[in-house]
Design a protein around this motif. Structure first.
Motif, PDB file in Angstrom:
ATOM      1  N   TRP A 249      46.584  77.437  92.878  1.00 28.26           N
ATOM      2  CA  TRP A 249      47.271  76.156  92.701  1.00 28.26           C
ATOM      3  C   TRP A 249      48.264  76.174  91.552  1.00 28.26           C
ATOM      4  CZ3 TRP A 249      46.674  73.737  96.919  1.00 28.26           C
ATOM      5  CH2 TRP A 249      45.438  73.620  97.562  1.00 28.26           C
ATOM      6  N   ARG A 250      48.216  77.181  90.655  1.00 26.99           N
ATOM      7  CA  ARG A 250      48.982  77.113  89.411  1.00 26.99           C
ATOM      8  C   ARG A 250      50.096  78.149  89.282  1.00 26.99           C
ATOM      9  NH1 ARG A 250      47.397  74.041  85.292  1.00 26.99           N
ATOM     10  NH2 ARG A 250      45.443  72.878  85.448  1.00 26.99           N
ATOM     11  N   SER A 251      50.223  79.072  90.200  1.00 30.35           N
ATOM     12  CA  SER A 251      51.209  80.131  90.001  1.00 30.35           C
ATOM     13  C   SER A 251      52.049  80.367  91.244  1.00 30.35           C
ATOM     14  CB  SER A 251      50.520  81.440  89.582  1.00 30.35           C
ATOM     15  OG  SER A 251      49.595  81.846  90.570  1.00 30.35           O
ATOM     16  N   GLN A 252      53.188  81.012  91.027  1.00 29.48           N
ATOM     17  CA  GLN A 252      54.150  81.283  92.100  1.00 29.48           C
ATOM     18  C   GLN A 252      54.746  82.666  91.877  1.00 29.48           C
ATOM     19  OE1 GLN A 252      55.256  78.975  94.591  1.00 29.48           O
ATOM     20  NE2 GLN A 252      56.611  80.488  95.515  1.00 29.48           N
ATOM     21  N   PHE A 253      54.831  83.452  92.961  1.00 28.87           N
ATOM     22  CA  PHE A 253      55.402  84.794  92.892  1.00 28.87           C
ATOM     23  C   PHE A 253      56.563  84.882  93.880  1.00 28.87           C
ATOM     24  CE2 PHE A 253      55.570  89.150  94.689  1.00 28.87           C
ATOM     25  CZ  PHE A 253      55.946  89.829  93.540  1.00 28.87           C
ATOM     26  N   GLY A 254      57.647  85.540  93.477  1.00 25.39           N
ATOM     27  CA  GLY A 254      58.801  85.643  94.358  1.00 25.39           C
ATOM     28  C   GLY A 254      59.515  86.979  94.227  1.00 25.39           C
ATOM     29  N   ILE A 255      60.149  87.402  95.320  1.00 23.55           N
ATOM     30  CA  ILE A 255      60.956  88.625  95.365  1.00 23.55           C
ATOM     31  C   ILE A 255      62.309  88.286  95.971  1.00 23.55           C
ATOM     32  CG2 ILE A 255      61.173  90.963  96.307  1.00 23.55           C
ATOM     33  CD1 ILE A 255      58.157  91.074  96.580  1.00 23.55           C
ATOM     34  N   ASP A 256      63.357  88.831  95.372  1.00 26.77           N
ATOM     35  CA  ASP A 256      64.709  88.712  95.931  1.00 26.77           C
ATOM     36  C   ASP A 256      65.352  90.093  95.811  1.00 26.77           C
ATOM     37  OD1 ASP A 256      67.247  88.072  96.775  1.00 26.77           O
ATOM     38  OD2 ASP A 256      67.454  86.309  95.496  1.00 26.77           O
ATOM     39  N   ALA A 257      65.559  90.764  96.942  1.00 26.00           N
ATOM     40  CA  ALA A 257      66.103  92.124  96.936  1.00 26.00           C
ATOM     41  C   ALA A 257      67.332  92.189  97.826  1.00 26.00           C
ATOM     42  CB  ALA A 257      65.050  93.117  97.424  1.00 26.00           C
ATOM     43  N   GLU A 258      68.364  92.909  97.361  1.00 24.93           N
ATOM     44  CA  GLU A 258      69.591  93.036  98.150  1.00 24.93           C
ATOM     45  C   GLU A 258      70.187  94.431  98.015  1.00 24.93           C
ATOM     46  OE1 GLU A 258      73.695  90.584  99.155  1.00 24.93           O
ATOM     47  OE2 GLU A 258      72.669  90.211  97.249  1.00 24.93           O
ATOM     48  N   TYR A 259      70.626  94.966  99.146  1.00 20.07           N
ATOM     49  CA  TYR A 259      71.303  96.271  99.201  1.00 20.07           C
ATOM     50  C   TYR A 259      72.696  96.057  99.786  1.00 20.07           C
ATOM     51  CZ  TYR A 259      72.714 100.761 101.252  1.00 20.07           C
ATOM     52  OH  TYR A 259      73.419 101.878 101.607  1.00 20.07           O
ATOM     53  N   THR A 260      73.714  96.604  99.132  1.00 21.06           N
ATOM     54  CA  THR A 260      75.085  96.514  99.649  1.00 21.06           C
ATOM     55  C   THR A 260      75.741  97.886  99.579  1.00 21.06           C
ATOM     56  OG1 THR A 260      75.946  95.881  97.467  1.00 21.06           O
ATOM     57  CG2 THR A 260      75.397  94.102  98.995  1.00 21.06           C
TER      58      THR A 260
END
Length: 354
Positions: A249-260
């Motif tokens: 209820w108290r935490s959030q995890f995120g990933i944002d990955a990009e290849y160009t």
């Protein structure tokens, strides 16, 4: 449907150094604006970060500068209940040494979607407050919390149906959901419970929660270069992945990955850029957040050059002094292969306008 926004102004002081040497210190004023809109057929989001600063360098010179970044994006689903979408992303940034803004446009096609679950986080915060006030006998069941979150998420529906006094009906609906659980000590919210719910909905800052993922492929087109003497680069292929999930209820995890990589003879490993951002947030209390992020960048701008590896780790605490005032303190470590580790400490005050 979900719609949320944040607008804030802030100031900070920081220093930067290498090894035992302090290279510079500066004062900075900033403006931040974030907004998103989520519905079944259509989503959009935008982020703006701008700042102006005055620096005193190691040569004891005072310098002024400004920069900004603006990143809007839209996703339109082919089927409102499906996961296939076409998208458009725009990136505009102006660095302090640029001749003009750098503009990149990326149309694309993707699969996946996010579900906005911040109303559930608000329901959990309401439960905590009611327990603190002794208004409910014990924790609410998951089913009750989900039902309460569904009512919270229908604010716009109540506003449309009941007009200016919609909040009375909206709070009554929340009270009915909790009453069905049989947990009320005195049969209802009462004045104290109503005030505490109002605090969660309109005064307390609850961090946005999302669950889901999407992957998008597209063509990256450089509409304007940051320097007048540099011509536009070749269009490139862009592959992007985003993933987000609450942990408890108290935490959030995120990933944002990009290849160009450019769609030329140098496509693939010869010329490319990869950026992977990992973000984690933990709510220590309803007034203190802990954040940590790691950004890894790997790029090769020319087949004749070596691949460059850059690692950046940032962590810190966010203190909500008042409902509209936020104090941040953080550390920053960055490493470029072949160079010393850079480090920094920063402190800032931010005032939430909206």
């Amino acid at each position: 449907m979900s719609d949320a926004s944040f607008l804030g102004i802030g100031g900070r002081f920081s220093y930067q150094g290498n090894g035992s040497d302090i290279r510079r210190n500066n004062g900075q004023a900033s403006l931040s604006y974030n907004r998103f809109y989520h519905s079944l057929p259509f989503e959009w989001d935008l982020e703006f970060q701008g700042s102006g600063r005055i620096e005193r360098t190691s040569e004891d010179k005072q310098e002024g500068s400004y920069d900004f970044e603006f990143h809007p994006g839209i996703r339109k689903y082919l089927n409102p209940l499906g996961n296939v979408f076409y998208s458009g992303e725009l990136s505009i940034d102006r660095g302090e040494n640029y001749d003009r803004p750098h503009i990149v446009v990326t149309p694309g096609l993707g699969y996946g979607r996010f579900i906005h679950v911040t109303p559930l986080a608000r329901a959990v915060r309401i439960e905590e407050f009611l327990l603190e006030e002794g208004l409910i006998e014990g924790p609410l069941s998951k089913e009750t919390l989900v039902a309460l979150a569904q009512v919270i998420n229908r604010e716009s529906e109540y506003r449309t149906t009941y007009g200016p006094r919609y909040r009375v009906r909206w709070l009554e609906a929340m009270e009915e959901v909790i009453a069905e659980s049989g947990r009320f000590v005195h049969g209802g919210l009462g004045g104290v419970g109503t005030v505490r719910i109002y605090e969660v909905l309109y005064q307390e800052r609850v961090n946005q929660r999302f669950i889901g993922w999407w992957v998008r492929t597209g063509v990256e087109y450089q509409a304007l270069t940051p320097f007048e003497h540099i011509s536009r680069g070749d269009p490139g292929m862009s592959l992007r992945l985003r993933y987000s999930r609450p942990i408890g209820w108290r935490s959030q995890f995120g990933i944002d990955a990009e290849y160009t990589s450019p769609v030329t003879g140098d496509f693939g490993y010869d010329v490319f850029n990869v950026e992977v951002s990992l973000n984690y947030l933990y709510e220590v209390t309803n007034r203190i957040d802990f954040t940590v992020s790691n950004i890894t960048t790997v790029n090769r701008r020319d087949p004749r050059f070596k691949t460059v590896f850059i690692e950046r780790l940032q962590s810190g605490f966010l203190f909500y002094i008042e409902n509209q005032i936020l104090f941040k303190i953080g550390t920053d470590f960055h490493k470029v292969r072949g160079r010393e580790i850079g480090h920094g400490l920063s402190m800032s005050i931010e005032y939430r306008l909206h």
